[in-house]
Design a protein around this motif. Sequence first.
Motif, PDB file in Angstrom:
ATOM      1  N   LYS A 118       0.847  -1.193   0.000  1.00 27.23           N
ATOM      2  CA  LYS A 118       0.000   0.000   0.000  1.00 27.23           C
ATOM      3  C   LYS A 118       0.884   1.244   0.000  1.00 27.23           C
ATOM      4  O   LYS A 118       1.601   1.512   0.955  1.00 27.23           O
ATOM      5  N   PHE A 119       0.832   2.007  -1.087  1.00 29.32           N
ATOM      6  CA  PHE A 119       1.646   3.217  -1.207  1.00 29.32           C
ATOM      7  C   PHE A 119       0.718   4.423  -1.055  1.00 29.32           C
ATOM      8  O   PHE A 119      -0.124   4.685  -1.903  1.00 29.32           O
ATOM      9  N   ASP A 120       0.879   5.159   0.057  1.00 29.66           N
ATOM     10  CA  ASP A 120      -0.011   6.285   0.328  1.00 29.66           C
ATOM     11  C   ASP A 120       0.799   7.509   0.744  1.00 29.66           C
ATOM     12  O   ASP A 120       2.030   7.536   0.605  1.00 29.66           O
ATOM     13  N   GLU A 121       0.126   8.507   1.262  1.00 28.67           N
ATOM     14  CA  GLU A 121       0.799   9.743   1.646  1.00 28.67           C
ATOM     15  C   GLU A 121       1.823   9.499   2.741  1.00 28.67           C
ATOM     16  O   GLU A 121       2.890  10.129   2.769  1.00 28.67           O
ATOM     17  N   ARG A 122       1.542   8.585   3.643  1.00 29.20           N
ATOM     18  CA  ARG A 122       2.498   8.267   4.708  1.00 29.20           C
ATOM     19  C   ARG A 122       3.761   7.627   4.131  1.00 29.20           C
ATOM     20  O   ARG A 122       4.866   7.857   4.621  1.00 29.20           O
ATOM     21  N   THR A 123       3.582   6.827   3.099  1.00 30.79           N
ATOM     22  CA  THR A 123       4.739   6.226   2.435  1.00 30.79           C
ATOM     23  C   THR A 123       5.610   7.309   1.804  1.00 30.79           C
ATOM     24  O   THR A 123       6.843   7.263   1.888  1.00 30.79           O
ATOM     25  N   LYS A 124       4.975   8.291   1.184  1.00 28.45           N
ATOM     26  CA  LYS A 124       5.719   9.397   0.577  1.00 28.45           C
ATOM     27  C   LYS A 124       6.521  10.150   1.640  1.00 28.45           C
ATOM     28  O   LYS A 124       7.671  10.523   1.422  1.00 28.45           O
ATOM     29  N   GLN A 125       5.895  10.383   2.792  1.00 30.71           N
ATOM     30  CA  GLN A 125       6.588  11.072   3.879  1.00 30.71           C
ATOM     31  C   GLN A 125       7.775  10.256   4.374  1.00 30.71           C
ATOM     32  O   GLN A 125       8.830  10.808   4.719  1.00 30.71           O
ATOM     33  N   TYR A 126       7.604   8.928   4.397  1.00 30.63           N
ATOM     34  CA  TYR A 126       8.706   8.057   4.803  1.00 30.63           C
ATOM     35  C   TYR A 126       9.873   8.153   3.819  1.00 30.63           C
ATOM     36  O   TYR A 126      11.038   8.151   4.217  1.00 30.63           O
ATOM     37  N   GLU A 127       9.569   8.248   2.535  1.00 31.06           N
ATOM     38  CA  GLU A 127      10.623   8.399   1.533  1.00 31.06           C
ATOM     39  C   GLU A 127      11.444   9.667   1.785  1.00 31.06           C
ATOM     40  O   GLU A 127      12.667   9.652   1.661  1.00 31.06           O
ATOM     41  N   VAL A 128      10.764  10.744   2.145  1.00 32.20           N
ATOM     42  CA  VAL A 128      11.459  11.999   2.437  1.00 32.20           C
ATOM     43  C   VAL A 128      12.352  11.837   3.652  1.00 32.20           C
ATOM     44  O   VAL A 128      13.521  12.246   3.662  1.00 32.20           O
ATOM     45  N   LEU A 129      11.822  11.234   4.704  1.00 38.59           N
ATOM     46  CA  LEU A 129      12.579  11.055   5.944  1.00 38.59           C
ATOM     47  C   LEU A 129      13.803  10.167   5.735  1.00 38.59           C
ATOM     48  O   LEU A 129      14.905  10.486   6.202  1.00 38.59           O
ATOM     49  N   SER A 130      13.627   9.061   5.032  1.00 40.85           N
ATOM     50  CA  SER A 130      14.712   8.085   4.871  1.00 40.85           C
ATOM     51  C   SER A 130      15.666   8.447   3.742  1.00 40.85           C
ATOM     52  O   SER A 130      16.809   7.976   3.713  1.00 40.85           O
ATOM     53  N   GLY A 131      15.203   9.250   2.800  1.00 46.31           N
ATOM     54  CA  GLY A 131      16.018   9.565   1.636  1.00 46.31           C
ATOM     55  C   GLY A 131      16.110   8.426   0.643  1.00 46.31           C
ATOM     56  O   GLY A 131      16.976   8.409  -0.231  1.00 46.31           O
ATOM     57  N   LEU A 132      15.180   7.467   0.751  1.00 47.26           N
ATOM     58  CA  LEU A 132      15.211   6.291  -0.117  1.00 47.26           C
ATOM     59  C   LEU A 132      13.869   6.085  -0.800  1.00 47.26           C
ATOM     60  O   LEU A 132      12.817   6.355  -0.209  1.00 47.26           O
ATOM     61  N   PRO A 133      13.880   5.563  -2.029  1.00 43.87           N
ATOM     62  CA  PRO A 133      12.618   5.218  -2.682  1.00 43.87           C
ATOM     63  C   PRO A 133      12.020   3.964  -2.043  1.00 43.87           C
ATOM     64  O   PRO A 133      12.750   3.075  -1.589  1.00 43.87           O
ATOM     65  N   VAL A 134      10.708   3.907  -1.984  1.00 42.14           N
ATOM     66  CA  VAL A 134      10.001   2.733  -1.474  1.00 42.14           C
ATOM     67  C   VAL A 134       9.448   1.945  -2.659  1.00 42.14           C
ATOM     68  O   VAL A 134       8.864   2.520  -3.578  1.00 42.14           O
ATOM     69  N   LYS A 135       9.657   0.651  -2.642  1.00 39.38           N
ATOM     70  CA  LYS A 135       9.220  -0.216  -3.737  1.00 39.38           C
ATOM     71  C   LYS A 135       7.841  -0.799  -3.426  1.00 39.38           C
ATOM     72  O   LYS A 135       7.627  -1.374  -2.353  1.00 39.38           O
ATOM     73  N   GLN A 136       6.907  -0.652  -4.364  1.00 36.44           N
ATOM     74  CA  GLN A 136       5.576  -1.208  -4.197  1.00 36.44           C
ATOM     75  C   GLN A 136       5.457  -2.530  -4.940  1.00 36.44           C
ATOM     76  O   GLN A 136       5.874  -2.647  -6.095  1.00 36.44           O
ATOM     77  N   VAL A 137       4.905  -3.541  -4.255  1.00 33.28           N
ATOM     78  CA  VAL A 137       4.694  -4.848  -4.869  1.00 33.28           C
ATOM     79  C   VAL A 137       3.233  -5.258  -4.691  1.00 33.28           C
ATOM     80  O   VAL A 137       2.520  -4.712  -3.854  1.00 33.28           O
ATOM     81  N   LYS A 138       2.792  -6.232  -5.483  1.00 35.63           N
ATOM     82  CA  LYS A 138       1.404  -6.684  -5.381  1.00 35.63           C
ATOM     83  C   LYS A 138       1.164  -7.515  -4.132  1.00 35.63           C
ATOM     84  O   LYS A 138       0.092  -7.458  -3.520  1.00 35.63           O
ATOM     85  N   ASP A 139       2.171  -8.314  -3.743  1.00 33.88           N
ATOM     86  CA  ASP A 139       1.980  -9.258  -2.641  1.00 33.88           C
ATOM     87  C   ASP A 139       3.251  -9.344  -1.803  1.00 33.88           C
ATOM     88  O   ASP A 139       4.264  -9.896  -2.261  1.00 33.88           O
ATOM     89  N   LEU A 140       3.214  -8.816  -0.593  1.00 36.29           N
ATOM     90  CA  LEU A 140       4.386  -8.864   0.283  1.00 36.29           C
ATOM     91  C   LEU A 140       4.808 -10.284   0.615  1.00 36.29           C
ATOM     92  O   LEU A 140       5.987 -10.553   0.843  1.00 36.29           O
ATOM     93  N   LYS A 141       3.867 -11.190   0.628  1.00 44.26           N
ATOM     94  CA  LYS A 141       4.200 -12.571   0.969  1.00 44.26           C
ATOM     95  C   LYS A 141       5.133 -13.200  -0.054  1.00 44.26           C
ATOM     96  O   LYS A 141       5.916 -14.097   0.275  1.00 44.26           O
ATOM     97  N   GLU A 142       5.055 -12.722  -1.284  1.00 43.88           N
ATOM     98  CA  GLU A 142       5.886 -13.297  -2.344  1.00 43.88           C
ATOM     99  C   GLU A 142       7.343 -12.855  -2.264  1.00 43.88           C
ATOM    100  O   GLU A 142       8.208 -13.445  -2.920  1.00 43.88           O
ATOM    101  N   VAL A 143       7.639 -11.817  -1.476  1.00 38.86           N
ATOM    102  CA  VAL A 143       9.026 -11.331  -1.382  1.00 38.86           C
ATOM    103  C   VAL A 143       9.634 -11.571   0.003  1.00 38.86           C
ATOM    104  O   VAL A 143      10.711 -11.075   0.299  1.00 38.86           O
ATOM    105  N   SER A 144       8.941 -12.348   0.824  1.00 38.96           N
ATOM    106  CA  SER A 144       9.379 -12.487   2.216  1.00 38.96           C
ATOM    107  C   SER A 144       9.879 -13.880   2.567  1.00 38.96           C
ATOM    108  O   SER A 144       9.794 -14.309   3.710  1.00 38.96           O
ATOM    109  N   ASP A 145      10.426 -14.586   1.581  1.00 37.86           N
ATOM    110  CA  ASP A 145      10.869 -15.960   1.823  1.00 37.86           C
ATOM    111  C   ASP A 145      11.896 -16.072   2.942  1.00 37.86           C
ATOM    112  O   ASP A 145      11.874 -17.032   3.719  1.00 37.86           O
ATOM    113  N   LYS A 146      12.831 -15.116   3.028  1.00 35.42           N
ATOM    114  CA  LYS A 146      13.856 -15.197   4.075  1.00 35.42           C
ATOM    115  C   LYS A 146      13.518 -14.329   5.280  1.00 35.42           C
ATOM    116  O   LYS A 146      14.365 -14.130   6.156  1.00 35.42           O
ATOM    117  N   GLY A 147      12.305 -13.815   5.328  1.00 38.10           N
ATOM    118  CA  GLY A 147      11.919 -12.927   6.417  1.00 38.10           C
ATOM    119  C   GLY A 147      12.252 -11.492   6.086  1.00 38.10           C
ATOM    120  O   GLY A 147      12.478 -11.139   4.920  1.00 38.10           O
TER     121      GLY A 147
END
Length: 268
Positions: A118-147
């Motif tokens: 879920k990419f929303d306004e809070r995500t945008k604010q997090y990008e500003v704070l961290s200085g990093l882009p946030v990657k959006q995916v369809k399913d978090l479960k598919e990218v969490s094999d190693k935790g």
Amino acid sequence: MYKILALDMDDTLLRKDLTISEKNKDAIKKAAEKGVKIVFCSGRSSKSMINYINNLNGYNCNEYLISYNGAMVLNLKDKATLFNKYVEKEYVLKLVDYGRTNNLNIQLYIDDNVVVEKFDERTKQYEVLSGLPVKQVKDLKEVSDKGSLKVLINNDENILNELKTELDELLGNDLNIFFSKPYYLEFLNKKANKGIGLLELAKLIDIPLKDIIAIGDSFNDISMIEIAGLGVAIGNAHEKVKKIANYVTKNDHNNDGVAEVIEKFILD
């Protein structure tokens, strides 16, 4: 003489505008010139922290870092991982399901990337704070094999306060659960926090805890403030943090509180 200076970043070293003051920079450089190892110790990802460290080229603070609230310790000289502890897949999946059920913004940290569904306004604010882009995916479960090195819920402070009691009952025996900011509720492996990360580093480089200064402001800093020989709460720290600290700075993060500590306990 103190041999490690462990510095929290946000609301401790960094000012409100996310910059490091010239006075703090100068004090850090002088401490490093006296042989003190400067170790940034943050909830940020390693990549976000390295951006700051690279901007301090010549200040001798590019040897070690502790990222993800203590879940990772890196040797910056050879890029070696000295310590890491992941939130195991079992608990990541539970948190993803919990987030979907409660319409929460869940952030995972995979291969030094921040990943969300879920990419929303809070995500945008997090990008500003961290200085990093946030990657959006369809399913978090598919990218969490190693935790995930940590899991973060980014939401309204009042909502998170209500949910924390429920999440403590659900996962408190299995994970470290804490606020890093009022609107960031974080989850770590039970065997990871800033204190553990700092302890692991100290053992690896053979420096006793009594020779460490740790400075922070929030709940995620308590573990390192408690184990350090000199635990310091910055002037703007939460009252609970101030109560456990050996020293509370007169100045806050906007007014060179870190330099105050360095001048008083290292350079004096």
